[in-house]
Design a protein around this motif. Sequence first.
Motif, short mmCIF file in Angstrom:
data_model
loop_
_atom_site.label_atom_id
_atom_site.label_comp_id
_atom_site.label_asym_id
_atom_site.label_seq_id
_atom_site.Cartn_x
_atom_site.Cartn_y
_atom_site.Cartn_z
N HIS A 62 -72.81 21.33 -70.79
CA HIS A 62 -72.62 22.29 -69.70
C HIS A 62 -73.34 23.59 -70.05
O HIS A 62 -73.38 24.00 -71.21
CB HIS A 62 -71.14 22.58 -69.48
N THR A 63 -73.90 24.22 -69.05
CA THR A 63 -74.53 25.53 -69.17
C THR A 63 -73.85 26.46 -68.19
O THR A 63 -73.62 26.08 -67.04
CB THR A 63 -76.04 25.44 -68.86
N GLY A 64 -73.51 27.66 -68.62
CA GLY A 64 -72.84 28.57 -67.71
C GLY A 64 -72.85 30.00 -68.19
O GLY A 64 -73.43 30.34 -69.21
N SER A 65 -72.18 30.81 -67.42
CA SER A 65 -71.99 32.22 -67.78
C SER A 65 -70.52 32.54 -67.65
O SER A 65 -69.82 31.96 -66.82
CB SER A 65 -72.83 33.12 -66.88
N ILE A 66 -70.05 33.45 -68.48
CA ILE A 66 -68.64 33.80 -68.44
C ILE A 66 -68.49 35.31 -68.31
O ILE A 66 -69.34 36.08 -68.74
CB ILE A 66 -67.87 33.28 -69.67
N SER A 67 -67.41 35.70 -67.68
CA SER A 67 -67.11 37.11 -67.47
C SER A 67 -66.39 37.68 -68.68
O SER A 67 -65.84 36.94 -69.51
CB SER A 67 -66.22 37.27 -66.24
N LYS A 68 -66.35 39.00 -68.75
CA LYS A 68 -65.67 39.68 -69.84
C LYS A 68 -64.21 39.21 -69.91
O LYS A 68 -63.53 39.13 -68.90
CB LYS A 68 -65.73 41.19 -69.63
N GLY A 69 -63.77 38.88 -71.10
CA GLY A 69 -62.39 38.44 -71.30
C GLY A 69 -62.17 36.95 -71.15
O GLY A 69 -61.09 36.45 -71.46
N GLU A 70 -63.17 36.22 -70.67
CA GLU A 70 -63.03 34.77 -70.54
C GLU A 70 -63.42 34.07 -71.83
O GLU A 70 -64.22 34.60 -72.61
CB GLU A 70 -63.93 34.23 -69.42
N THR A 71 -62.87 32.89 -72.03
CA THR A 71 -63.27 32.03 -73.13
C THR A 71 -63.63 30.67 -72.57
O THR A 71 -63.23 30.32 -71.46
CB THR A 71 -62.14 31.87 -74.17
N VAL A 72 -64.39 29.89 -73.34
CA VAL A 72 -64.80 28.56 -72.93
C VAL A 72 -64.02 27.53 -73.74
O VAL A 72 -63.96 27.63 -74.97
CB VAL A 72 -66.32 28.34 -73.14
N ARG A 73 -63.45 26.57 -73.04
CA ARG A 73 -62.70 25.48 -73.67
C ARG A 73 -63.23 24.16 -73.13
O ARG A 73 -63.95 24.13 -72.14
CB ARG A 73 -61.21 25.61 -73.37
N PHE A 74 -62.80 23.06 -73.76
CA PHE A 74 -63.21 21.73 -73.32
C PHE A 74 -61.98 20.83 -73.26
O PHE A 74 -61.12 20.88 -74.13
CB PHE A 74 -64.23 21.12 -74.28
N GLU A 75 -61.92 20.01 -72.21
CA GLU A 75 -60.81 19.06 -72.10
C GLU A 75 -61.34 17.68 -71.74
O GLU A 75 -62.43 17.53 -71.18
CB GLU A 75 -59.77 19.54 -71.09
N VAL A 76 -60.54 16.68 -72.09
CA VAL A 76 -60.93 15.29 -71.92
C VAL A 76 -59.77 14.51 -71.33
O VAL A 76 -58.61 14.85 -71.54
CB VAL A 76 -61.39 14.68 -73.27
#
Length: 127
Positions: free
Chosen positions: A87-101
């Motif tokens: 995945h490619t993306g952008s995140i806003s201030k205060g966000e984190t990136v996680r992954f689920e299955v």
Amino acid sequence: MPYTLGEISNQGQELVPNSWKTLTINRVDLISGAGSYTATVYLTLEAPAGATIQGRFYHRRANGSRWDGPIVERLTTPGLSFVDFTHTGSISKGETVRFEVSYGPDALDDTTHALLHTARARGLYWK
């Protein structure tokens, strides 16, 4: 200048049929404090042949809400299966990136759990 994401977890994790599980690959938040990213999660798992493995990245906001990325689907093979999700993306201030299955057996009445042997997260992110 990009920062690198390079995490691996060899801790076996069970995947219950038809339920989403946020993975911990050394930590639950794979990326934080970034503006944009590109990441791939590689899984080595054991499940009945023909089962469906779905994965998605999601952004966790500071207030606890979330933004879900697109779901990607892979099928398992006999023995160990090796699946990947990018995945490619952008995140806003205060966000984190996680992954689920999520794991779905081939037969609706199958209650066999899948066993996740290894999870790797690789990528680049920019602050």
